[in-house]
Scaffold this motif. Structure first.
Motif, PDB file in Angstrom:
ATOM      1  N   GLN A 191      33.317 -43.219 -31.621  1.00 35.34           N
ATOM      2  CA  GLN A 191      31.940 -42.742 -31.568  1.00 35.34           C
ATOM      3  C   GLN A 191      31.049 -43.136 -32.982  1.00 35.34           C
TER       4      GLN A 191
ATOM      5  N   VAL B 206      29.623 -46.296 -32.201  1.00 36.93           N
ATOM      6  CA  VAL B 206      28.639 -45.927 -31.407  1.00 36.93           C
ATOM      7  C   VAL B 206      27.319 -45.472 -32.260  1.00 36.93           C
TER       8      VAL B 206
ATOM      9  N   SER C 208      31.057 -55.813 -24.851  1.00 37.16           N
ATOM     10  CA  SER C 208      30.507 -55.211 -26.033  1.00 37.16           C
ATOM     11  C   SER C 208      29.962 -56.401 -26.916  1.00 37.16           C
TER      12      SER C 208
ATOM     13  N   ILE D 117      22.753 -47.842 -26.323  1.00 37.30           N
ATOM     14  CA  ILE D 117      24.031 -47.378 -26.974  1.00 37.30           C
ATOM     15  C   ILE D 117      24.235 -45.943 -26.889  1.00 37.30           C
TER      16      ILE D 117
ATOM     17  N   PHE E 227      23.877 -43.912 -24.499  1.00 38.14           N
ATOM     18  CA  PHE E 227      24.179 -43.667 -23.158  1.00 38.14           C
ATOM     19  C   PHE E 227      25.886 -43.740 -23.338  1.00 38.14           C
ATOM     20  N   THR E 228      26.451 -44.481 -23.961  1.00 39.15           N
ATOM     21  CA  THR E 228      27.938 -44.735 -24.008  1.00 39.15           C
ATOM     22  C   THR E 228      28.688 -43.324 -24.713  1.00 39.15           C
TER      23      THR E 228
ATOM     24  N   THR F  73      32.102 -41.375 -22.799  1.00 42.79           N
ATOM     25  CA  THR F  73      33.284 -41.759 -23.450  1.00 42.79           C
ATOM     26  C   THR F  73      34.133 -40.578 -23.959  1.00 42.79           C
TER      27      THR F  73
ATOM     28  N   ALA G 247      23.193 -50.462 -19.338  1.00 40.72           N
ATOM     29  CA  ALA G 247      23.879 -49.388 -20.285  1.00 40.72           C
ATOM     30  C   ALA G 247      25.183 -48.577 -19.882  1.00 40.72           C
TER      31      ALA G 247
ATOM     32  N   ASN H 105      28.029 -51.238 -19.257  1.00 43.35           N
ATOM     33  CA  ASN H 105      28.733 -51.680 -20.411  1.00 43.35           C
ATOM     34  C   ASN H 105      29.305 -50.244 -21.219  1.00 43.35           C
ATOM     35  N   GLY H 106      28.877 -49.228 -21.001  1.00 40.82           N
ATOM     36  CA  GLY H 106      29.349 -48.070 -21.842  1.00 40.82           C
ATOM     37  C   GLY H 106      30.716 -47.452 -21.325  1.00 40.82           C
TER      38      GLY H 106
ATOM     39  N   THR I  55      33.728 -49.049 -22.565  1.00 42.84           N
ATOM     40  CA  THR I  55      34.261 -48.708 -23.821  1.00 42.84           C
ATOM     41  C   THR I  55      35.101 -47.414 -24.035  1.00 42.84           C
TER      42      THR I  55
END
Length: 434
Positions: free
Chosen positions: A145, A148, A240, A270, A272-273, A277, A331, A334-335, A338
């Motif tokens: 993070q 992130v 990413s 970003i 959103f991840t 996660t 978002a 892709n998130g 991770t």
């Protein structure tokens, strides 16, 4: 060093905070060129294909240095290697302030990549020293993070700095931030040796004990489970890498947002991840605490995230929808991928003897991050072929990433069983004293 089933939580989390802040700086460095893509391309008169090569150049020596320094770190203390690396990051920002030709930027970015390449595996290795296996999921997720948060900060700050003081001023700030981290590391980094963790008796036959035998690196690296974990990481890094390099330009040229607005949307994407996660990492750790196998607690979570993310990325391309919904699916898709960066290193940690762990993580990082060199250049070709400003070129590149997520998840579902793999690898190894 003392053998213990406990860990020094205060020290462990202080080290974790410092390493998380290092990851933050690392990813601001990585995204900085992408965030100034439009003004930089205009000033230096670069095409999309040329900028794609320039942006991907940070990864040209990234992989090689990750492997070399990873093996080097088996013999020397990682805390001093991390300090030297961070100091070099700061210094390499300064030539960009005065760069008037693409070659200067290219050289600095290649050298910066060589200095940054070992950061993730060395940080993981340093973190693993202070947390036992069963407690690594959450701190590794928090470490990720840092990346992130770095991307969010970059999205909010870099466009504003570029608008008010020019795009070059961003590299002055990065040099200062890197120097400050070096001072903090010297003051607060733990100097005593960490404990050696003994696995609790009730789980020692499950996932908490790494193999007790050494394995020739050729056999270790070419074993199917290690190759599948590398493929998972490569696929996640491909998506990413595309996002880090091309999302700001995609928002500006594809959707017509101004530079500052595009930066804010990038930061929101970003952001959103972070929640899922962290949640998935916490949930994985909780499953393990309840007795779940590594396949259940780690592999299946990665597989589910990849499949869901890949499907969402395909939908945002092939199904007509409003721009806001399209960006939301982008978002989330892709998130979700991770989560691999938090759980895949932990899986590799199960498969290697402690004395081989740093080298294995370094090779993993080297091969995985090579996607960061390939993906931007490939995307640049698609974007150039579609006129540079056409949204179709960007989205075609994103669809390739979706396909890679789905393919790697399918192979993982079929073949990745960490517990079985650890037993087989141990049977192939040699004694601990060898």
């Amino acid at each position: 060093m003392n053998t213990s089933t406990e860990y020094p939580s205060r020290t462990a989390w202080r080290v974790s905070a410092l390493l998380t802040s290092l990851a933050l700086i690392n990813f601001i460095d990585k995204i900085s060129l992408g965030m100034v893509a439009v003004p930089l391309m205009a000033e230096l008169k670069l095409t999309s294909a040329q900028f794609g090569v320039l942006a991907g150049s940070i990864f040209w020596l990234f992989s090689l240095s990750s492997i070399v320094v990873g093996f080097f770190a088996n013999r020397f203390q990682t805390r001093w290697i991390l300090l030297v690396m961070a100091a070099s990051w700061a210094l390499l920002q300064l030539p960009l302030v005065y760069a008037t030709a693409p070659l200067t930027i290219l050289v600095c970015r290649v050298l910066l990549g060589a200095a940054e390449g070992p950061s993730a595996p060395l940080s993981m290795h340093e973190l693993f020293k202070w947390f036992p296996d069963a407690k690594r999921g959450l701190p590794v997720a928090i470490l990720n993070q840092g990346a992130v948060i770095g991307l969010i900060v970059a999205g909010l700050i870099i466009p504003v700095v570029s608008r008010n003081w020019g795009w070059r001023m961003n590299f002055v700030l990065l040099a200062v931030i890197g120097a400050v981290w070096c001072v903090l590391w010297l003051i607060f980094a733990e100097r005593r040796e960490p404990p050696v963790f003994a696995a609790p008796a009730h789980v020692i036959s499950r996932t908490d004990a790494a193999p007790q035998t050494l394995l020739p690196y050729r056999k270790l690296l070419l074993s199917p489970p290690v190759l599948i974990v590398i493929l998972l990481g490569f696929s996640a890094y491909w998506s990413s890498g595309l996002m880090l390099t091309w999302l700001p330009a995609y928002l500006e040229k594809g959707y017509g947002f101004d530079h500052v607005t595009a930066g804010r949307i990038f930061a929101l994407v970003i952001l959103f991840t972070m929640p899922y996660t962290l949640f998935l990492s916490w949930y994985s750790q909780r499953l393990q605490a309840r007795g779940a196998s590594s396949r259940q607690a780690r592999v299946q979570i990665i597989n589910g995230a990849f499949i869901t993310g890949g499907v969402l990325l395909l939908l945002q391309h092939f199904v007509a929808m409003p721009a806001g919904l399209k960006l939301t699916l982008f978002a989330v898709g892709n998130g979700l991928a991770t989560i691999c960066f938090a759980l895949a290193p932990a899986i590799l940690g199960e498969l290697a003897h402690e004395r081989q762990r740093t080298a294995l993580l370094s090779v993993y990082a080297a091969l995985v991050t090579s996607a960061g060199a390939i993906a931007p250049a490939v995307a640049g070709r698609f974007i150039q072929a579609n006129g540079g400003n056409n949204i179709a070129g960007y989205e075609t590149a994103f669809v390739i990433g979706a396909g890679m997520l789905l393919l790697s998840a399918a192979l993982s579902m079929r073949y990745l069983h960490p517990e079985r793999a650890r037993e087989r690898l141990s049977a192939l190894g040699v004694s601990r004293s060898a």
